[in-house]
Design an enzyme around this catalytic site. Structure first.
Site, PDB file in Angstrom:
ATOM      1  N   CYS A  87      19.224  28.119 112.337  1.00 32.18           N
ATOM      2  CA  CYS A  87      19.778  29.450 112.604  1.00 32.18           C
ATOM      3  C   CYS A  87      18.861  30.236 113.533  1.00 32.18           C
ATOM      4  O   CYS A  87      17.781  30.672 113.121  1.00 32.18           O
ATOM      5  CB  CYS A  87      19.987  30.184 111.273  1.00 32.18           C
ATOM      6  SG  CYS A  87      20.402  31.935 111.448  1.00 32.18           S
ATOM      7  N   CYS A  90      18.077  33.843 112.500  1.00 34.25           N
ATOM      8  CA  CYS A  90      17.125  33.853 111.379  1.00 34.25           C
ATOM      9  C   CYS A  90      15.689  33.859 111.899  1.00 34.25           C
ATOM     10  O   CYS A  90      14.802  34.490 111.302  1.00 34.25           O
ATOM     11  CB  CYS A  90      17.336  32.635 110.488  1.00 34.25           C
ATOM     12  SG  CYS A  90      18.957  32.551 109.686  1.00 34.25           S
TER      13      CYS A  90
END
Length: 334
Positions: A87, A90
């Site tokens: 991700c 993230c």
């Protein structure tokens, strides 16, 4: 992905009176004990409960969630960061959260949850996308936001969280001692001390779970039980790993449609019950299977009964929901 509303309004609804009272009492007791210890020590040095700054950011998995998050949240608000290695947003948000939590100096703790290795937690929190950020205060869960947000917006939200924790729950956080960092690194960790002959196998199972190797985890737990059939940790781990293995390739919508259209089909109800349990709907899972036992016979009934017993193992025999479901099962069987 745009961040969701980060307002703290409505947080009071999460504060059950009993939970708030217990948390506040515990916090006041902890403060009194810290003051007593400081007095005995002549006011020199940090209290015995002081932690190093590195303890403010932790990795959390399903096995340690109750201890590392729920129990800890009675002392300090715990911010949950749901993330994954693949991700990209993230990788922008996580370092920012770590820095802000560290700057809070014990008023908050950050618990990082790798969703790939902890799919049951992802299901229980109904995570639709990552990064996703929640808070837990005195055992009460509060959704904060999803996606990447500006630093000032996040900083304001964390400040509101700290204020709510103190005003509503009496929780003021934990003491941080920068000088404790070296001592913590030098002290041997408790889990480095062997506790029994199966520690290596149990550790192998946990490693396999963290890596998403559910088959390997199942086999590791079975290896322990082959030599020690009464090993409670292995029994619980095996039940959880087998449940995750069963649901990982399911199509939830198809499973639930089949269960709704075929209320007497044991296989359809068993699959739906597995999804219920992974999603945190424990009573629904148990009730579904008890109802299916009531309307089935012979081998079909036995298959449903055995799956229900397996799900009891996942939750644990001491859970009152298991006791209630056992009583309900006995009524339909006898």
């Amino acid at each position: 992905m745009q961040p969701r509303n980060m307002s703290m309004s409505g947080v009071v609804d999460l504060a059950a009176v009993k939970a708030a009272g217990e948390a506040k009492a515990k916090a006041e007791q902890a403060r009194a004990e810290a003051a007593r210890q400081a007095g005995q020590a002549g006011g020199a040095g940090p209290s015995a409960g002081a932690v190093p700054p590195s303890a403010l950011v932790i990795d959390v998995d399903e096995a340690g969630f109750e201890r590392d998050v729920l129990q800890l949240s009675a002392e300090v608000p715990v911010v949950l960061d749901f993330w994954a290695e693949w991700c990209q947003p993230c990788k922008q948000l996580s370092p920012l959260l770590e820095r802000l939590i560290t700057e809070a100096n014990g008023r908050l703790v950050l618990a990082k949850v790798d969703v790939d290795a902890n799919q049951m937690l992802m299901q229980q929190f109904q995570i639709q996308g990552i990064p996703a950020v929640f808070a837990v205060v005195a055992g009460q869960v509060l959704p904060l936001f999803q996606g990447v947000a500006p630093e000032e917006q996040i900083r304001d939200t964390l400040a509101q969280l700290v204020q709510v924790a103190e005003d509503r729950f009496g929780i003021i956080g934990i003491e941080v001692d920068p000088n404790a960092e070296g001592a913590a690194e030098a002290a041997p960790a408790a889990d480095e001390i062997p506790e029994g002959p199966y520690d290596a196998l149990l550790e192998a199972a946990v490693v396999a779970l963290d890596a998403g190797d559910l088959g390997g985890a199942v086999q590791a737990y079975k290896n322990v039980l082959a030599d020690d059939p009464g090993n409670i940790e292995a029994e619980l781990g095996l039940a959880q790993a087998e449940l995750l293995a069963r649901v990982q390739h399911m199509d939830p919508q198809a499973v639930r449609t089949a269960a709704a259209e075929n209320p007497r089909d044991p296989a359809a109800q068993i699959a739906a019950a597995d999804l219920d349990l992974v999603g945190g709907h424990v009573e629904d899972a148990f009730g579904r299977l008890v109802d299916t036992v009531r309307v089935t016979f012979g081998e079909d009934r036995n298959a449903v009964r055995l799956r229900l017993l397996e799900l009891f193992e996942v939750i644990g025999a001491d859970d009152p929901r298991v006791s209630a479901a056992r009583t309900a099962l006995a009524r339909v069987l006898f």
